[in-house]
Design an enzyme around this catalytic site. Sequence first.
Site, PDB file in Angstrom:
ATOM      1  N   GLU A 103      20.302  90.017  10.824  1.00  0.00           N
ATOM      2  CA  GLU A 103      19.017  90.507  11.330  1.00  0.00           C
ATOM      3  C   GLU A 103      18.084  89.424  11.876  1.00  0.00           C
ATOM      4  O   GLU A 103      16.889  89.448  11.638  1.00  0.00           O
ATOM      5  CB  GLU A 103      18.289  91.295  10.225  1.00  0.00           C
ATOM      6  CG  GLU A 103      19.056  92.525   9.786  1.00  0.00           C
ATOM      7  CD  GLU A 103      18.326  93.320   8.721  1.00  0.00           C
ATOM      8  OE1 GLU A 103      18.222  94.540   8.868  1.00  0.00           O
ATOM      9  OE2 GLU A 103      17.872  92.731   7.721  1.00  0.00           O
TER      10      GLU A 103
HETATM   11  C1  ACM Z   1      21.396  93.213   5.167  1.00  0.00           C
HETATM   12  O1  ACM Z   1      21.356  94.305   4.568  1.00  0.00           O
HETATM   13  N1  ACM Z   1      20.456  92.877   6.018  1.00  0.00           N
HETATM   14  C2  ACM Z   1      22.476  92.287   4.956  1.00  0.00           C
END
Ligand code: ACM
Length: 679
Positions: free
Chosen positions: A322
Amino acid sequence: MKISSILFSTLLLVIISFSASMTQTKQTLNLMPYPKSVEFTGGEFRLTHSFAIGIKGNPDKRIFAYATRVLRRLSGRTGLFVPQDFITETTTADTFAMDLIIKRPGKVELGEDESYQLVVKNNKVTLTAENEIGAMRGLETVLQLIAADKKGYYLPGVKIDDEPRFKWRGLMMDVCRHFFDVAVVKRNIDGMAAMKMNVFHWHLSEDQGFRVESKLFPLLHEKGSDGLYYTQEQIKEVIQYGADRGIRVYPEFDLPGHSTAWFVGYPEFASAPGPYKIERNWGVFDPTFDPTKEATYEFLDKFIGEMAALFPDEYFHIGGDENNGKQWSANPGIQKFMKENNIPDNHALQTYFNKRLLGILTKYNKKMIGWDEILQPDLPKDIVVQSWRGVKFLVESAKKGYMGILSNGYYLDHIQTAEFHYLNDPVPGDTVFTPEEAKLVIGGEVTSWAELVTYETVESRIWPRTAAIAERFWSPQSVRDVEDMYRRLAVIDIQLEELELTHIKNYEMMLRRLTMGADITPLKIFADVVEPVKKYHRHFQGVKYRQHSPYTRVVDAARPESMTARKFRLLTDRYIAGDKSVKTEMLSMLKSWEQNHSSLLKLMDSSPVLREIDTMSSNLAEISRFAIAALEGKKQLEKVAKKVNLNDRLAAAAKPYGQVELMLTAPVEKLVRYVQGKK
Ligand code: ACM
């Protein structure tokens, strides 16, 4: 003809009398994870005050304390005053009730042999293992075998041959969004050991907190943690605690995104100028490391060097998830660097960053593990890809020859049922993997993300559902009888409390706080049949959660899976299938729900925090009346249907209030439709 029929009846008689002589069957064993092979050999070993454990062979000495703890738990469950205080050495004597025969010292590393063989005879229990880690797994089986009858406690006569299906069976704890002290971490590691899990993934850095003491860069923990971090001594203590239980402990430092807390003390390594503050909100944020500055790598080299020396495990998690790249796109210097180096986009820039990280990890003899975003060409074949966005990424990494572990489907914060997680197989039966690719799937990890949990509730989200997942990781793929899993899980749930886990006891504590000391019964009747809303809906229902919001409401006390609602659902299914004997029990449950609302309303007068469930409590009473009428017959139900629109009211009862869902709406609707003669 005649002879064979006599032979046949004799054989039948032998089989019948043999079965009858056995006090235990598969249906009554409460083993979890269920072993690879269990053979009932008849008879039983009676547990008495003279029970004692002798350890033979050449194990690592960590087995002495482990076996001693097992002895304490056995004594604690049975009230037997066993004579051994501490088991401190190996023996050659044959006078012990139970022998542990261990060939060699084990290594707490990926792929170590964890197999064991357990033989329970009338006069002796023998546990044989290649190393003490296998023996630990077997000792947990022994504790789960303890059974009782009028005469006392015993272990049923069995021969068990056991080994894990997967070699990576993990639990990840996020200790950043909310911090959990060493005691919490340790008792969850104990829970893991009881469930034969073998790797603890410690998620130690985030936008909302940096949780490790760094002696080289003290501003990391001094400015990035609100004072809530583990000292290096505490880290060592937990690593040792894991090792003493055959559990690897490895760290995750999430890079380059999820990194706000690093920049509070060291803004110079970010991709946009500071100052930075610890993030108090939940979500995906922009701060990210500047991958174009050599100073970033000099800093990370020193920091990773420090952490690599602290954590002995060969794997080191670099996160990688992310990273939204917004700071990169907005920074002219970074854009210039990309142009000059033919780096076409942010994804490629992260690939460049990861390659530099890989060089640092390799320098410190660490292998890389990361979230599935790290998958890129040219990585060495010993890396591990943690698939969180879908099995598809596990397939993709296996096709490219990389080892992978599955976490998609094991997200505890999605608040799904034990059944859902249990049936989520790292290598599904209808698998798209070739046999060679399937071998690259080396296991899975349960993930405990901590936005919406505090030390009061984290364990009720981890346990007992993680026990069901632990079985998925350990037991043969064919072990997937959901009803039998729930039967055993109910027993294991309570045994886990022996390890000081708070997953059961905090429930009533939280209800007591909500009622300000008044009788909790009406609130408990309500809370027993609701569940928190699923997935991430809690964030999208008009409540803005932050790090220091109250996590103390009914939605927090409520368990992820209502066993009462499940029971009612199963009774309803039996009723519809024609078993009318369940009607009395159903009516008794329904009446308690129907009558609950007025008592709960009274509680709301003195506990306004409960008002958010007012409408749902009223709905519960109403749909209970519908179900009672349905059980009384079609005519009764029609009378009710003349007064209210059943469809509208059932639809209204399905709506969440106070961020909980009423888990009885679906079975009541099913019952009503059945009695109405509709599908
Ligand atoms: C995640 O759940 N961002 C690894």
